[in-house]
Design an enzyme around this catalytic site. Sequence first.
Site: not given
Length: 154
Positions: A8, A11, A13-15, A124
């Site tokens: 993402c 690095n 939040c999402r990934s 995001d």
Amino acid sequence: MVRVLFVCLGNICRSPMAEAVLRHKAGVRGLQSSIAIDSAGTGNWHIGKPPHEGTLKQLKLHGISSEGIFARQMQTRDFEQFDYIICMDDSNEQNLRTIPGGEEARILKFMDLLPNESLREVPDPYFTGNFEETYRLIDLGCEVLLDKIVNEKL
């Protein structure tokens, strides 16, 4: 050993959420020694930092460990070391394509795992604040991804 890398922007939040969720799901299925899972960001703002508090809250709520997860930036060598490179949105893919080795790399968009969802990018939560929605999509997508890995590689 199958190697998976989630990518993402920063690095945090999402990934890292996807990294933790897939690790958990692989462990539940007894596949933790067959699949190596990591995450990275295309940007360098958060290198060395733990996941965002919103990500940590969602993981804790679902009984998923975030142990050992710290932000890092995508590197050229990652294109050679990982079997699956999975980005969270179109911007992440465009950024990956500018890194040496990324021009021709096989990059999977996370939401391609969930064709029945109306969203084509994982929102995001750093900007939306909606960590619950991000978790819901990542949870569903990681289940599909794990089935894909088992069918294609294991």
